[in-house]
Write a protein that holds these residues in place. Structure first.
Motif, mmCIF file in Angstrom:
data_model
loop_
_atom_site.group_PDB
_atom_site.id
_atom_site.type_symbol
_atom_site.label_atom_id
_atom_site.label_comp_id
_atom_site.label_asym_id
_atom_site.label_seq_id
_atom_site.Cartn_x
_atom_site.Cartn_y
_atom_site.Cartn_z
ATOM 1 N N ASP A 153 0.897 -1.208 -0.108
ATOM 2 C CA ASP A 153 0.112 0.098 -0.050
ATOM 3 C C ASP A 153 0.810 1.081 -0.067
ATOM 4 O OD1 ASP A 153 -2.193 -1.464 -0.080
ATOM 5 O OD2 ASP A 153 -2.590 -1.391 2.105
ATOM 6 N N GLU A 154 2.050 1.307 0.472
ATOM 7 C CA GLU A 154 3.049 2.472 0.387
ATOM 8 C C GLU A 154 3.742 2.310 -0.797
ATOM 9 O OE1 GLU A 154 5.140 1.850 4.138
ATOM 10 O OE2 GLU A 154 3.416 2.565 5.187
ATOM 11 N N CYS A 155 3.468 1.687 -1.820
ATOM 12 C CA CYS A 155 4.172 1.412 -2.976
ATOM 13 C C CYS A 155 5.993 1.134 -2.818
ATOM 14 C CB CYS A 155 4.393 2.641 -3.778
ATOM 15 S SG CYS A 155 2.493 3.068 -4.529
ATOM 16 N N HIS A 156 6.045 0.007 -1.878
ATOM 17 C CA HIS A 156 7.223 -0.582 -1.689
ATOM 18 C C HIS A 156 7.072 -2.069 -1.824
ATOM 19 C CE1 HIS A 156 7.766 2.895 1.494
ATOM 20 N NE2 HIS A 156 8.895 2.903 0.712
ATOM 21 N N TYR A 157 8.178 -2.776 -2.182
ATOM 22 C CA TYR A 157 8.324 -4.117 -2.352
ATOM 23 C C TYR A 157 8.979 -4.655 -1.074
ATOM 24 C CZ TYR A 157 8.052 -3.983 -7.569
ATOM 25 O OH TYR A 157 7.708 -3.893 -8.503
ATOM 26 N N ARG A 158 8.241 -5.493 -0.268
ATOM 27 C CA ARG A 158 8.781 -6.097 0.650
ATOM 28 C C ARG A 158 9.729 -6.982 0.587
ATOM 29 N NH1 ARG A 158 7.430 -3.375 5.554
ATOM 30 N NH2 ARG A 158 5.876 -1.747 4.934
ATOM 31 N N LEU A 159 11.028 -6.948 1.101
ATOM 32 C CA LEU A 159 11.959 -7.959 0.936
ATOM 33 C C LEU A 159 12.356 -8.400 2.417
ATOM 34 C CD1 LEU A 159 14.262 -6.003 -1.520
ATOM 35 C CD2 LEU A 159 12.573 -7.325 -1.955
ATOM 36 N N GLU A 160 12.811 -9.513 2.327
ATOM 37 C CA GLU A 160 13.253 -10.260 3.529
ATOM 38 C C GLU A 160 14.654 -10.926 3.464
ATOM 39 O OE1 GLU A 160 10.210 -12.751 4.984
ATOM 40 O OE2 GLU A 160 10.254 -13.841 3.038
ATOM 41 N N LYS A 161 15.365 -11.058 4.639
ATOM 42 C CA LYS A 161 16.603 -12.019 4.455
ATOM 43 C C LYS A 161 16.451 -13.053 5.676
ATOM 44 C CE LYS A 161 20.731 -10.759 3.715
ATOM 45 N NZ LYS A 161 22.215 -9.886 3.660
ATOM 46 N N PHE A 162 16.897 -14.019 5.579
ATOM 47 C CA PHE A 162 16.663 -15.097 6.819
ATOM 48 C C PHE A 162 17.971 -15.268 7.372
ATOM 49 C CE2 PHE A 162 12.635 -15.736 4.965
ATOM 50 C CZ PHE A 162 11.908 -15.737 5.969
ATOM 51 N N ARG A 163 18.289 -15.321 8.747
ATOM 52 C CA ARG A 163 19.627 -15.526 9.089
ATOM 53 C C ARG A 163 19.680 -16.941 10.054
ATOM 54 N NH1 ARG A 163 21.851 -13.271 12.685
ATOM 55 N NH2 ARG A 163 23.850 -13.491 12.289
ATOM 56 N N ILE A 164 18.481 -17.759 9.882
ATOM 57 C CA ILE A 164 18.578 -18.784 10.591
ATOM 58 C C ILE A 164 19.530 -19.714 10.237
ATOM 59 C CG2 ILE A 164 17.082 -20.941 11.050
ATOM 60 C CD1 ILE A 164 14.644 -19.298 10.667
ATOM 61 N N ASN A 165 20.072 -19.978 8.832
ATOM 62 C CA ASN A 165 20.916 -20.806 8.351
ATOM 63 C C ASN A 165 22.254 -20.336 8.827
ATOM 64 O OD1 ASN A 165 19.220 -22.599 7.389
ATOM 65 N ND2 ASN A 165 19.173 -21.716 5.289
ATOM 66 N N GLU A 166 22.511 -18.972 8.818
ATOM 67 C CA GLU A 166 23.806 -18.359 9.365
ATOM 68 C C GLU A 166 24.027 -18.577 10.678
ATOM 69 O OE1 GLU A 166 24.686 -14.121 8.484
ATOM 70 O OE2 GLU A 166 23.200 -14.385 6.901
ATOM 71 N N LYS A 167 22.940 -18.582 11.782
ATOM 72 C CA LYS A 167 23.164 -18.770 12.938
ATOM 73 C C LYS A 167 23.596 -20.161 13.355
ATOM 74 C CE LYS A 167 20.315 -15.093 14.996
ATOM 75 N NZ LYS A 167 19.266 -14.923 15.911
ATOM 76 N N ARG A 168 22.891 -21.106 12.423
ATOM 77 C CA ARG A 168 23.324 -22.653 12.627
ATOM 78 C C ARG A 168 24.684 -22.903 12.091
ATOM 79 N NH1 ARG A 168 18.355 -24.477 9.944
ATOM 80 N NH2 ARG A 168 16.921 -24.466 11.647
ATOM 81 N N ARG A 169 25.049 -22.243 11.061
ATOM 82 C CA ARG A 169 26.400 -22.541 10.790
ATOM 83 C C ARG A 169 27.343 -21.927 11.789
ATOM 84 N NH1 ARG A 169 25.803 -20.192 6.013
ATOM 85 N NH2 ARG A 169 26.756 -18.269 6.514
ATOM 86 N N ASP A 170 27.175 -20.716 12.220
ATOM 87 C CA ASP A 170 27.912 -20.180 13.333
ATOM 88 C C ASP A 170 28.123 -20.921 14.468
ATOM 89 O OD1 ASP A 170 28.229 -17.932 11.531
ATOM 90 O OD2 ASP A 170 27.182 -16.642 12.492
ATOM 91 N N SER A 171 27.020 -21.733 14.836
ATOM 92 C CA SER A 171 26.802 -22.367 16.163
ATOM 93 C C SER A 171 27.821 -23.758 15.631
ATOM 94 C CB SER A 171 25.598 -22.651 16.574
ATOM 95 O OG SER A 171 25.029 -23.422 15.812
ATOM 96 N N ASP A 172 27.628 -24.240 14.507
ATOM 97 C CA ASP A 172 28.315 -25.418 14.102
ATOM 98 C C ASP A 172 29.902 -25.292 14.064
ATOM 99 O OD1 ASP A 172 25.769 -26.728 13.840
ATOM 100 O OD2 ASP A 172 25.942 -26.827 11.700
ATOM 101 N N ASN A 173 30.317 -24.186 13.906
ATOM 102 C CA ASN A 173 31.618 -23.844 13.921
ATOM 103 C C ASN A 173 32.371 -23.440 15.001
ATOM 104 O OD1 ASN A 173 31.696 -24.130 11.150
ATOM 105 N ND2 ASN A 173 31.401 -21.833 10.628
ATOM 106 N N ASN A 174 31.428 -23.521 16.167
ATOM 107 C CA ASN A 174 31.989 -23.009 17.626
ATOM 108 C C ASN A 174 32.349 -24.483 18.489
ATOM 109 O OD1 ASN A 174 32.175 -20.336 17.450
ATOM 110 N ND2 ASN A 174 29.834 -20.254 18.071
#
Length: 174
Positions: A153-174
């Protein structure tokens, strides 16, 4: 820090005395850049609502970064929790002075916002992207929300990025 024409661009936290210069930067973007995608009537209407009081309101709930090149503000960007969520955040008010577009400063803003605590704790980050900026954000790893390319309604495209896989990868490396 980023170099721009041989001089440094430095990110600093928002100070209230920066407000008027920031609002002028945003309005210049509307009138010189976004007008090509939205038209003069729409830009005139949005310019009226984006004033000093509006920006001070944003600064009350968002972490706002102001980017300086010598003694001049060249860009601004902010991040906030998404409607109070502890697992979602939203990037807002990302603007670069028109004469500095295409010089890597937009990427520096995104990199800065993506190192903020509100980004790092989030599983999902949303951006209300203008027609003008949508492809830039997509190059930075943001995709259409729920895979749907549609203006809101505001003439924007809604974009998103998920970090769940990044967080998993970071915890796997610790």
């Amino acid at each position: 820090m980023k170099l721009l024409n041989g001089s440094k661009v430095i990110a600093k936290p928002y100070q209230e005395e920066d407000t008027e210069e920031i609002v002028n930067l945003i309005i210049r973007n509307f009138k010189e850049v976004n007008v090509k995608d939205y038209g003069e009537e729409a830009i005139a209407a949005i310019s009226v609502t984006h004033d000093v009081n509006w920006f001070k309101g944003v600064a009350e709930y968002a972490n706002v970064y102001v980017f300086w090149n010598e003694d001049k503000i060249v860009d601004v960007g902010s991040i906030s929790s998404f409607w109070g969520s502890s697992t979602e955040s939203i990037l807002l008010t990302i603007f670069v002075l028109p004469e500095f577009h295409g010089q890597g400063i937009g990427s520096y803003i995104i990199d800065t916002l993506e190192s903020d605590e509100l980004f790092l704790r989030a599983e999902r980050i949303e951006i209300p992207a203008s027609i003008t900026a949508v492809e830039f954000y997509r190059k930075k790893g943001y995709e259409y929300k729920n895979g749907v390319k549609k203006l809101d309604d505001e003439c924007h495209y809604r974009l998103e990025k998920f970090r769940i896989n990044e967080k998993r990868r970071d915890s796997d490396n610790n």
